[in-house]
Scaffold this active site. Sequence first.
Site, PDB file in Angstrom:
ATOM      1  N   ARG A   1      20.103 -15.892  -6.640  1.00  0.00           N
ATOM      2  CA  ARG A   1      18.922 -15.140  -6.036  1.00  0.00           C
ATOM      3  C   ARG A   1      19.358 -13.814  -5.549  1.00  0.00           C
ATOM      4  O   ARG A   1      18.217 -12.996  -5.374  1.00  0.00           O
ATOM      5  CB  ARG A   1      18.570 -15.982  -4.612  1.00  0.00           C
TER       6      ARG A   1
ATOM      7  N   LYS B   1      12.036   5.486   5.348  1.00  0.00           N
ATOM      8  CA  LYS B   1      11.125   4.358   5.965  1.00  0.00           C
ATOM      9  C   LYS B   1      11.469   3.011   5.420  1.00  0.00           C
ATOM     10  O   LYS B   1      10.864   2.251   4.503  1.00  0.00           O
ATOM     11  CB  LYS B   1       9.509   4.338   5.815  1.00  0.00           C
TER      12      LYS B   1
ATOM     13  N   LYS C   1      10.588  17.565  13.599  1.00  0.00           N
ATOM     14  CA  LYS C   1       9.404  16.824  13.670  1.00  0.00           C
ATOM     15  C   LYS C   1       8.853  16.935  15.078  1.00  0.00           C
ATOM     16  O   LYS C   1       9.195  17.768  16.060  1.00  0.00           O
ATOM     17  CB  LYS C   1       9.771  15.246  13.386  1.00  0.00           C
TER      18      LYS C   1
ATOM     19  N   GLU D   1       7.893  19.828  10.195  1.00  0.00           N
ATOM     20  CA  GLU D   1       6.781  18.867  10.173  1.00  0.00           C
ATOM     21  C   GLU D   1       5.622  19.524  11.039  1.00  0.00           C
ATOM     22  O   GLU D   1       5.902  19.914  12.246  1.00  0.00           O
ATOM     23  CB  GLU D   1       6.941  17.486  10.358  1.00  0.00           C
TER      24      GLU D   1
ATOM     25  N   ASP E   1       1.568  17.250   7.676  1.00  0.00           N
ATOM     26  CA  ASP E   1       1.526  15.904   7.895  1.00  0.00           C
ATOM     27  C   ASP E   1       0.084  15.681   8.338  1.00  0.00           C
ATOM     28  O   ASP E   1      -0.380  15.992   9.296  1.00  0.00           O
ATOM     29  CB  ASP E   1       2.325  15.514   9.065  1.00  0.00           C
TER      30      ASP E   1
END
Length: 277
Positions: free
Chosen positions: A92, A129, A159, A187, A208
């Site tokens: 698995r 992410k 950011k 950003e 962005d």
Amino acid sequence: MVSLNYLLRFIEEDAPFGDVTSEAVIPEGTKARAVVIARQSGVIAGIEEAKALFEHFGVNVDAKKRDGEEVEKGDVILELRGDARKILLVERTALNVMGRMSGIATEVRNLVKKVRAVNPKVRVAGTRKTLLKPIDKRAILIGGGEMHRFSLSDAVLIKDNHLALVPLEEAVRRAREFSVYKVVEVEVERVEDALKAARAGADVVMLDNMTPEQIEAVLEALRREGLREAVKIEVSGGVTPENIGEYAGLDVDVISLGYLTHSVRNFDVSLEIVERL
């Protein structure tokens, strides 16, 4: 390949005190031959990781495909020979790794093809992410994409929350003074801030959540000031498989998508015991 020690943590989590079912049901020393089969078509990935896991537990592995190869439904990916209990212990975890990595690699390959058909110079990148970075980032590379940052240590990405505390120009200046070796990316969400970032000496300007029309306005403003060639332009936010071609048609360098890893669709692979040896 992702490190074996990292992969073994998944085995430890899945079988902290052994595989009680196999140990109870299968006689000790039973040998078997098994195959791992693709249940759909796409780009296979995670073969090296699965191979390392099985071999660590003494299972002989014959890889029929290579990472990055396109496979069809029903193709045999791996052939395994060895202790039946060990094959089932690893089963698995190996399938989970292959399924996730192949799902990411398949989607990345599809998007890279879409983008390159419109604009061959544009790169497709993932983001941070994810909590499974070693696996997910390698899958992006296998699919033909770019990793973006692997970690917070890799590059400077200024950011909105940084800019809530420090003015943009000062942030870029401080980043430049901090290290000569780190790429500095900013950003932005407005034309004025894109110009400020470029004027301040940013290497990359990330646009962005902008529409194609807003991005074109930024590009035109940069051209007017002779700054377009001074920076790389990255587009992020609001990009989907359905509209990525529209963004690729613009004069941009990179399109990054968090959904490649935070919304991965698992690739279907299965393991079947073929015979007792």
